[in-house]
Design an enzyme around this catalytic site. Structure first.
Site, PDB file in Angstrom:
ATOM      1  CB  THR A 198      -0.887   0.044   1.255  1.00 42.29           C
ATOM      2  OG1 THR A 198      -0.048   0.091   2.412  1.00 42.29           O
ATOM      3  CG2 THR A 198      -1.791  -1.172   1.346  1.00 42.29           C
ATOM      4  N   GLY A 199       0.327   2.330  -0.528  1.00 40.67           N
ATOM      5  CA  GLY A 199       0.874   3.668  -0.416  1.00 40.67           C
ATOM      6  C   GLY A 199       2.378   3.799  -0.377  1.00 40.67           C
ATOM      7  NE  ARG A 223     -10.092   9.055   8.966  1.00 36.14           N
ATOM      8  CZ  ARG A 223     -10.904   9.358   9.966  1.00 36.14           C
ATOM      9  NH1 ARG A 223     -12.129   8.859   9.999  1.00 36.14           N
ATOM     10  NH2 ARG A 223     -10.518  10.164  10.928  1.00 36.14           N
ATOM     11  CB  VAL A 224     -11.334   2.534   3.527  1.00 34.91           C
ATOM     12  CG1 VAL A 224     -11.773   1.120   3.140  1.00 34.91           C
ATOM     13  CG2 VAL A 224     -12.202   3.073   4.654  1.00 34.91           C
ATOM     14  CB  THR A 280      -5.854  -3.554   3.989  1.00 36.35           C
ATOM     15  OG1 THR A 280      -6.001  -3.009   5.306  1.00 36.35           O
ATOM     16  CG2 THR A 280      -4.566  -3.032   3.367  1.00 36.35           C
ATOM     17  CE  LYS A 300     -10.517 -16.578  14.179  1.00 40.14           C
ATOM     18  NZ  LYS A 300     -11.864 -15.963  14.054  1.00 40.14           N
ATOM     19  NE  ARG A 335      22.477  -6.755  38.594  1.00 41.09           N
ATOM     20  CZ  ARG A 335      23.075  -6.507  39.759  1.00 41.09           C
ATOM     21  NH1 ARG A 335      24.130  -7.195  40.125  1.00 41.09           N
ATOM     22  NH2 ARG A 335      22.613  -5.560  40.565  1.00 41.09           N
ATOM     23  CG  HIS A 393      15.879  -3.238  53.467  1.00 41.88           C
ATOM     24  ND1 HIS A 393      16.145  -4.227  52.546  1.00 41.88           N
ATOM     25  CD2 HIS A 393      16.933  -3.222  54.305  1.00 41.88           C
ATOM     26  CE1 HIS A 393      17.310  -4.790  52.823  1.00 41.88           C
ATOM     27  NE2 HIS A 393      17.814  -4.192  53.887  1.00 41.88           N
ATOM     28  NE  ARG A 441      -0.553   3.988  64.833  1.00 45.85           N
ATOM     29  CZ  ARG A 441      -0.148   4.058  63.574  1.00 45.85           C
ATOM     30  NH1 ARG A 441       0.906   4.788  63.277  1.00 45.85           N
ATOM     31  NH2 ARG A 441      -0.778   3.422  62.620  1.00 45.85           N
TER      32      ARG A 441
END
Length: 505
Positions: free
Chosen positions: A30-31, A60-61, A63, A133, A210, A270, A426
């Site tokens: 295409t294009g 836009r259209v 394929t 697919k 690692r 930590h 606490r």
């Protein structure tokens, strides 16, 4: 054999084209891709010749046509499919090479909404999904990094079923990422705040680490394309490769040091701050932060909110540190720090608030980030805090937000004297903090205490008073608030309620 090629990224495509044409493939394109192939001297068939229909709507259209998708989705092991494509004059397509409009790159440009919409690819994802697919028969290539090895396999006779399966997985991963990126970008652009039932998070692999938190765990660094700032986007100027834990700790350090406008230093170990201080200079802030807990600070992650100069760099070389983070390093500082070849120097330009995501078995928890300091600054004691106490309370409160619960912070004159974190009680966090401060010889008389959640009993007040602490900042909201306030008043202490809790699990 036929191949459909329609790509935005053409770098490296020559090698793949050479292999395809050597094997006698007919190529449909295409294009701009067709013009590129023709410029290399190859013959190419335009999609409109295949479909008998011109490209419309400014491309836009192109394929989206049965002659294309029938050729891709045709199953050569289903007799009915064979009969249908023969009767319709549709020919099979065996290889599809496609990548997508650069929506991600265009997000960074100053485009109007309508201009940006033109870079949402429709035909590309459809071609990719159809090809993926039907991997039993069709090979789909979406990543320019794969052009080379796919070319070699074509020269050797073709791709195996396992290789086509791997390419299909990569193809579906790309379209999932692309759609997730568009979804999140548009939600931000349109300021859509409502929760959506179905969602995906766009993340892109930056590097394999690692290992993970421990050597027996694999680890990876992924980027969020919608966040251009943060530790994941930082520049490593020197030192060993950043580890999984380095990134975690560095992120905590960056977030906390960014809370302050005065020269500030944060030391994290930590994933908990162990020393935080303000100063008239970064060097003073560093010396104060380090001295608040020199044992924990050894081998820590150090973050600054301004440029590291030569004098500060000299101080940083005197002890073992893992990472130094700053928005900038002077040339003299880099020269001094280069003597510590394993020391990681990280230049980071800030971060943006987004969402916090935690993994749980079977799913995820997602929440807004904790970006609120307090809802109110309400004095609930009989004694008003002094101006110095107020400043220290606000300083300690900011630090407390980044400490693992149950969390307490004891501070004085813009410096942490001790931090208690991670205890299931606490009051135990408070006892640990006081013991640590006393062990390092700090005078607690006149210091302040911050607690990230309410004090459930008066015992914390009594212990704090006995240690010399004179003011407390906490969210409030306990059923025993009255009892706690009475204890504060009995000891002539000051107490402020913020109305905001800062749990950090």
């Amino acid at each position: 054999m036929r191949a459909l090629i329609s790509v935005y990224y053409k770098e490296g495509l020559e090698k793949l084209l050479q292999a395809i044409y050597e094997k006698g493939f007919e190529v449909i394109s295409t294009g701009g891709t067709a013009k590129f192939i023709q410029s290399l001297g190859y013959k190419v068939k335009l999609v409109e010749e295949l479909t008998g229909f011109p490209e419309i709507l400014d491309g836009r259209v192109k394929t989206l046509h049965p002659a294309v998708h029938g050729g891709i989705l045709y199953r050569d092991w289903v007799e009915k499919d064979k009969e249908e494509i023969k009767s319709l004059g549709i020919q099979p397509i065996d290889l599809v090479v496609v990548n997508l409009y650069p929506f991600e790159e265009k997000l960074k440009e100053d485009l109007t909404e309508q201009e940006l919409m033109e870079f949402i690819d429709i035909g590309g994802p459809t071609l990719i999904r159809a090809s993926a697919k039907n991997f039993y028969r069709v090979a789909v290539v979406v990543d320019p990094e794969d052009y080379g090895w796919v070319a070699e396999r074509i020269k050797e006779g073709g791709l195996t079923l396992e290789e086509r399966k791997a390419l299909a997985v990569k193809a579906f991963s790309l379209t999932a990422y692309y759609d997730a990126l568009i979804s999140k970008a548009l939600a931000n652009m349109f300021e859509v705040q409502t929760e959506v039932t179905y969602s995906a998070i766009p993340i892109r692999l930056a590097s394999q680490l690692r290992y993970g938190e421990n050597p027996h765990q694999k680890g990876w660094l992924y980027l969020n394309p919608l966040e251009e700032l943060g530790i994941a986007r930082s520049k490593v100027l020197q030192g060993k490769e950043m580890s999984f834990n380095n990134y975690l700790d560095s992120d905590s350090a960056l977030r906390l040091v960014s809370e302050f406008s005065k020269p500030a230093c944060v030391i994290v170990k930590h994933n908990n701050p162990c020393g935080v201080a303000l100063g008239n200079s970064l060097l003073e802030a560093y010396e104060r932060a380090f001295s608040s807990d020199p044992e924990s600070s050894f081998g820590g992650i150090v973050a600054f909110n301004d440029k590291v100069d030569k004098d500060l760099a000299q101080g940083l070389t005197e002890v073992f540190l893992e990472v130094v983070i700053a928005p900038e390093f002077s040339e003299e500082a880099l020269e001094v720090l280069s003597k510590k070849k394993n020391l990681r120097l990280i230049q980071v330009f800030g971060f943006s608030h987004s969402f916090d995501i935690k993994k749980i078995s079977g799913g995820f928890l997602l929440q807004e980030e904790d970006s609120l300091d307090y809802e109110r600054f309400e004095v609930v004691s009989e004694r008003e805090p002094t101006e110095t106490e107020k400043e220290d309370m606000l300083f300690a409160w900011k630090v407390c937000k980044y400490v693992k619960s149950n969390a307490v912070v004891i501070a004085k004159e813009g410096m942490t004297l001790a931090i208690g974190s991670g205890n299931t009680s606490r009051v135990d966090s408070l006892r640990c903090a006081i013991a640590k401060a006393q062990r390092f010889g700090f005078e607690l008389r006149g210091s302040v205490l911050a607690s990230e959640a309410f004090l459930p009993f008066r015992d914390s007040v009594d212990i704090a008073h006995s240690a010399g602490i004179t003011a407390i900042i906490q969210p409030g909201g306990s059923i025993r608030d009255k009892e706690v306030i009475e204890a504060v008043n009995q000891h002539s202490m000051a107490m402020v309620f913020t109305g905001t809790r800062h749990f950090r699990h």
